[in-house]
Design an enzyme around this catalytic site. Structure first.
Site, PDB file in Angstrom:
ATOM      1  N   SER A 135      -3.525   1.587 -38.922  1.00 21.66           N
ATOM      2  CA  SER A 135      -3.469   0.509 -39.916  1.00 21.66           C
ATOM      3  C   SER A 135      -4.854   0.197 -40.461  1.00 21.66           C
ATOM      4  O   SER A 135      -5.648  -0.466 -39.804  1.00 21.66           O
ATOM      5  CB  SER A 135      -2.899  -0.755 -39.256  1.00 21.66           C
ATOM      6  OG  SER A 135      -3.498  -0.977 -37.984  1.00 21.66           O
ATOM      7  N   LYS A 189      -9.659   5.672 -29.887  1.00 19.84           N
ATOM      8  CA  LYS A 189      -9.660   6.363 -31.197  1.00 19.84           C
ATOM      9  C   LYS A 189     -10.888   5.980 -32.022  1.00 19.84           C
ATOM     10  O   LYS A 189     -11.375   6.778 -32.813  1.00 19.84           O
ATOM     11  CB  LYS A 189      -8.350   6.084 -31.953  1.00 19.84           C
ATOM     12  CG  LYS A 189      -8.098   4.623 -32.313  1.00 19.84           C
ATOM     13  CD  LYS A 189      -8.571   4.240 -33.671  1.00 19.84           C
ATOM     14  CE  LYS A 189      -8.577   2.742 -33.881  1.00 19.84           C
ATOM     15  NZ  LYS A 189      -8.894   2.322 -35.218  1.00 19.84           N
ATOM     16  N   SER A 252     -12.271   4.382 -42.738  1.00 11.88           N
ATOM     17  CA  SER A 252     -12.618   3.959 -41.381  1.00 11.88           C
ATOM     18  C   SER A 252     -14.109   3.709 -41.274  1.00 11.88           C
ATOM     19  O   SER A 252     -14.915   4.607 -41.493  1.00 11.88           O
ATOM     20  CB  SER A 252     -12.203   5.036 -40.371  1.00 11.88           C
ATOM     21  OG  SER A 252     -12.927   4.854 -39.171  1.00 11.88           O
ATOM     22  N   GLU A 279     -16.440  -0.910 -33.869  1.00 11.86           N
ATOM     23  CA  GLU A 279     -16.160  -1.004 -32.424  1.00 11.86           C
ATOM     24  C   GLU A 279     -16.485   0.305 -31.696  1.00 11.86           C
ATOM     25  O   GLU A 279     -16.761   0.323 -30.510  1.00 11.86           O
ATOM     26  CB  GLU A 279     -14.677  -1.324 -32.185  1.00 11.86           C
ATOM     27  CG  GLU A 279     -14.219  -2.710 -32.630  1.00 11.86           C
ATOM     28  CD  GLU A 279     -14.320  -3.742 -31.508  1.00 11.86           C
ATOM     29  OE1 GLU A 279     -15.101  -3.531 -30.565  1.00 11.86           O
ATOM     30  OE2 GLU A 279     -13.628  -4.761 -31.609  1.00 11.86           O
TER      31      GLU A 279
HETATM   32  N1  LIG Z   1     -10.153  -3.674 -40.354  1.00 10.08           N
HETATM   33  C1  LIG Z   1      -9.127  -2.963 -39.945  1.00 10.08           C
HETATM   34  O1  LIG Z   1      -8.566  -2.145 -40.689  1.00 10.08           O
HETATM   35  C2  LIG Z   1      -8.586  -3.167 -38.553  1.00 10.08           C
HETATM   36  C3  LIG Z   1      -7.288  -2.731 -38.279  1.00 10.08           C
HETATM   37  C4  LIG Z   1      -6.766  -2.910 -37.008  1.00 10.08           C
HETATM   38  C5  LIG Z   1      -7.556  -3.516 -36.026  1.00 10.08           C
HETATM   39  N2  LIG Z   1      -8.817  -3.905 -36.318  1.00 10.08           N
HETATM   40  C6  LIG Z   1      -9.605  -4.528 -35.234  1.00 10.08           C
HETATM   41  O2  LIG Z   1      -9.675  -5.922 -35.472  1.00 10.08           O
HETATM   42  C7  LIG Z   1     -10.903  -6.438 -34.923  1.00 10.08           C
HETATM   43  C8  LIG Z   1     -11.628  -7.195 -36.023  1.00 10.08           C
HETATM   44  O3  LIG Z   1     -11.917  -6.233 -37.018  1.00 10.08           O
HETATM   45  P1  LIG Z   1     -12.234  -6.635 -38.508  1.00 10.08           P
HETATM   46  O4  LIG Z   1     -12.149  -5.394 -39.276  1.00 10.08           O
HETATM   47  O5  LIG Z   1     -11.425  -7.807 -38.969  1.00 10.08           O
HETATM   48  O6  LIG Z   1     -13.768  -7.052 -38.336  1.00 10.08           O
HETATM   49  P2  LIG Z   1     -14.650  -7.914 -39.321  1.00 10.08           P
HETATM   50  O7  LIG Z   1     -16.057  -7.673 -38.916  1.00 10.08           O
HETATM   51  O8  LIG Z   1     -14.233  -7.683 -40.724  1.00 10.08           O
HETATM   52  O9  LIG Z   1     -14.236  -9.415 -38.954  1.00 10.08           O
HETATM   53  C9  LIG Z   1     -14.496 -10.020 -37.728  1.00 10.08           C
HETATM   54  C10 LIG Z   1     -14.479 -11.517 -37.974  1.00 10.08           C
HETATM   55  O10 LIG Z   1     -14.604 -12.179 -36.725  1.00 10.08           O
HETATM   56  C11 LIG Z   1     -15.372 -13.345 -36.984  1.00 10.08           C
HETATM   57  N3  LIG Z   1     -15.865 -13.886 -35.739  1.00 10.08           N
HETATM   58  C12 LIG Z   1     -16.850 -13.449 -34.948  1.00 10.08           C
HETATM   59  N4  LIG Z   1     -16.966 -14.257 -33.868  1.00 10.08           N
HETATM   60  C13 LIG Z   1     -16.025 -15.223 -34.008  1.00 10.08           C
HETATM   61  C14 LIG Z   1     -15.640 -16.335 -33.245  1.00 10.08           C
HETATM   62  N5  LIG Z   1     -16.308 -16.641 -32.134  1.00 10.08           N
HETATM   63  N6  LIG Z   1     -14.600 -17.102 -33.681  1.00 10.08           N
HETATM   64  C15 LIG Z   1     -13.947 -16.781 -34.821  1.00 10.08           C
HETATM   65  N7  LIG Z   1     -14.284 -15.746 -35.608  1.00 10.08           N
HETATM   66  C16 LIG Z   1     -15.308 -14.989 -35.194  1.00 10.08           C
HETATM   67  C17 LIG Z   1     -16.457 -12.882 -37.936  1.00 10.08           C
HETATM   68  O11 LIG Z   1     -17.052 -13.973 -38.613  1.00 10.08           O
HETATM   69  C18 LIG Z   1     -15.646 -11.986 -38.855  1.00 10.08           C
HETATM   70  O12 LIG Z   1     -15.113 -12.702 -39.940  1.00 10.08           O
HETATM   71  C19 LIG Z   1     -11.686  -5.222 -34.407  1.00 10.08           C
HETATM   72  O13 LIG Z   1     -11.489  -5.108 -33.034  1.00 10.08           O
HETATM   73  C20 LIG Z   1     -11.039  -4.048 -35.130  1.00 10.08           C
HETATM   74  O14 LIG Z   1     -11.131  -2.839 -34.379  1.00 10.08           O
HETATM   75  C21 LIG Z   1      -9.348  -3.776 -37.558  1.00 10.08           C
END
Ligand SMILES: NC(=O)c1ccc[n+]([C@@H]2O[C@H](COP(=O)([O-])OP(=O)(O)OC[C@H]3O[C@@H](n4cnc5c(N)ncnc54)[C@H](O)[C@@H]3O)[C@@H](O)[C@H]2O)c1
Length: 330
Positions: A135, A189, A252, A279
């Site tokens: 996703s 992954k 990615s 990550e």
């Molecule tokens: N982006 C994708 O396509 C995707 C898809 C599936 C899973 N993920 C997973 O989701 C997780 C987040 O990824 P992302 O892409 O949204 O990252 P991102 O960097 O875009 O967003 C992370 C958010 O977390 C916030 N944050 C940090 N510390 C915080 C706290 N203490 N309280 C509240 N918010 C806080 C940051 O301000 C930021 O807005 C990762 O583990 C990633 O692997 C991402």
């Protein structure tokens, strides 16, 4: 129903839109006040600048999110997860169903998010569910077709999350009882995607990438088995599915980070200058620690660890991979 999302970055805000499409009320909590303002005032996704439903609200206030709903989605990078859960433990009244959508292993401890939740939220967890699978936020924000897997030790909780997120337009969710397998696949992954990016940055072609992805699934299976997950989960959406979408896509950020490293940039600089969470690099460190602890070889991950953290020269490391003893495939 009401659903709170902790972490309103790329993925959290994209899931907020999906949940709103499914007739839920959503509140996002993010520590970035600019993101919160942008969501509340302009109704734009903070990263993609695309319109999101006006009913999505955001806050910086932890107390507000902690008691907004019985269902909280955890969507912060894994390295911040423990801190968030400690705060949440103090702020929540009663028990919560926690839905983890982040994908990583805690850098210093090598714990999965389910283990961190167990340690930090204790009796305040009603149910724990992990939602994962192939996703990209970049596609789901445009409501492109996506399949996910919802895993919990409590099959009713997994089914509930399946119903909350599925719709008849663009999201289909399967269930599983293998929390460890699903979480491990989602984390490893990202590590393999970095390796695949490095290889591409070095100028290797699609033959090499296909080989890396395939050998990467072997390494995923090894870690899943070591940590107590089911082998077959690694062949599902959260394992091979997520590996395919991550390890070969310019969408990615893990692949892209690897690409830059393969072209010669320092990994510290790559991490500092990536707007979104990468990550995979930290997961390489965590998976390498797990392999050492359990006396197992993870050739791709171990090699990436040596290149990133011990200064081994990339091309020499690659040739050492080719010079390993020749053996049977499986
Ligand atoms: N982006 C994708 O396509 C995707 C898809 C599936 C899973 N993920 C997973 O989701 C997780 C987040 O990824 P992302 O892409 O949204 O990252 P991102 O960097 O875009 O967003 C992370 C958010 O977390 C916030 N944050 C940090 N510390 C915080 C706290 N203490 N309280 C509240 N918010 C806080 C940051 O301000 C930021 O807005 C990762 O583990 C990633 O692997 C991402």
């Amino acid at each position: 129903m009401k659903i709170g999302i902790i972490g309103g970055g790329s993925w959290g805000t994209t899931l907020a839109q999906a949940l709103t499409d499914n007739n839920n009320e959503v509140l996002i909590r993010d520590i970035n006040a600019d993101f919160v303002k942008k969501i509340n005032e302009t109704h734009l996704h903070p990263f993609f600048d695309k319109p999101i439903p006006e009913s999505i609200k955001a806050t910086t206030d932890l107390d507000e999110i902690a008691n907004y709903s019985d269902y909280l989605v955890l969507c912060v990078p894994t390295k911040f997860m423990r801190g968030v859960l400690k705060e949440l433990y103090s702020a929540t009244k009663g028990q919560k169903t926690l839905i983890n959508v982040s994908k990583g292993i805690e850098p210093d401890t090598s714990y999965l998010v389910s283990q961190i939740v167990e340690q930090e939220m204790k009796e305040k967890v009603k149910d724990y569910v992990v939602l994962s699978g192939p996703s990209h936020a970049e596609e789901l924000i445009d409501r492109k077709f996506t399949c996910l897997v919802s895993a919990s030790k409590n099959s009713e909780a997994a089914k509930k999350v399946q119903l909350i997120f599925s719709n008849d337009k663009y999201i289909r969710v399967y269930t599983s009882d293998d929390v460890v397998g699903v979480e491990t696949g989602g984390a490893i992954k990202n590590a393999i995607a970095v390796v695949s990016g490095i290889a591409t940055g070095l100028g290797l072609g699609e033959n090499a990438r296909a080989a890396l992805i395939t050998r990467g699934i072997r390494e995923t299976i090894k870690v899943v088995e070591i940590l107590g997950g089911k082998t077959e989960t690694a062949y599902g959406l959260s394992g091979i599915g997520d590996l395919i979408v991550t390890a070969s896509s310019m969408n990615s950020r893990n692949f892209q980070a690897g690409l830059r490293i393969g072209k010669g940039e320092d990994y510290g600089h790559v991490l500092e200058t990536s707007a979104q969470t990468v990550e995979g690099v930290r997961t390489i460190e965590a998976a390498h620690t797990i392999a050492k602890k359990y006396n197992t070889e993870l050739p791709l991950i171990d090699l990436a660890y040596e290149v990133l953290f011990e200064g081994r020269e990339i091309k020499e490391a690659l040739s050492s991979l080719l010079n390993r003893d020749l053996k049977q495939e499986i």
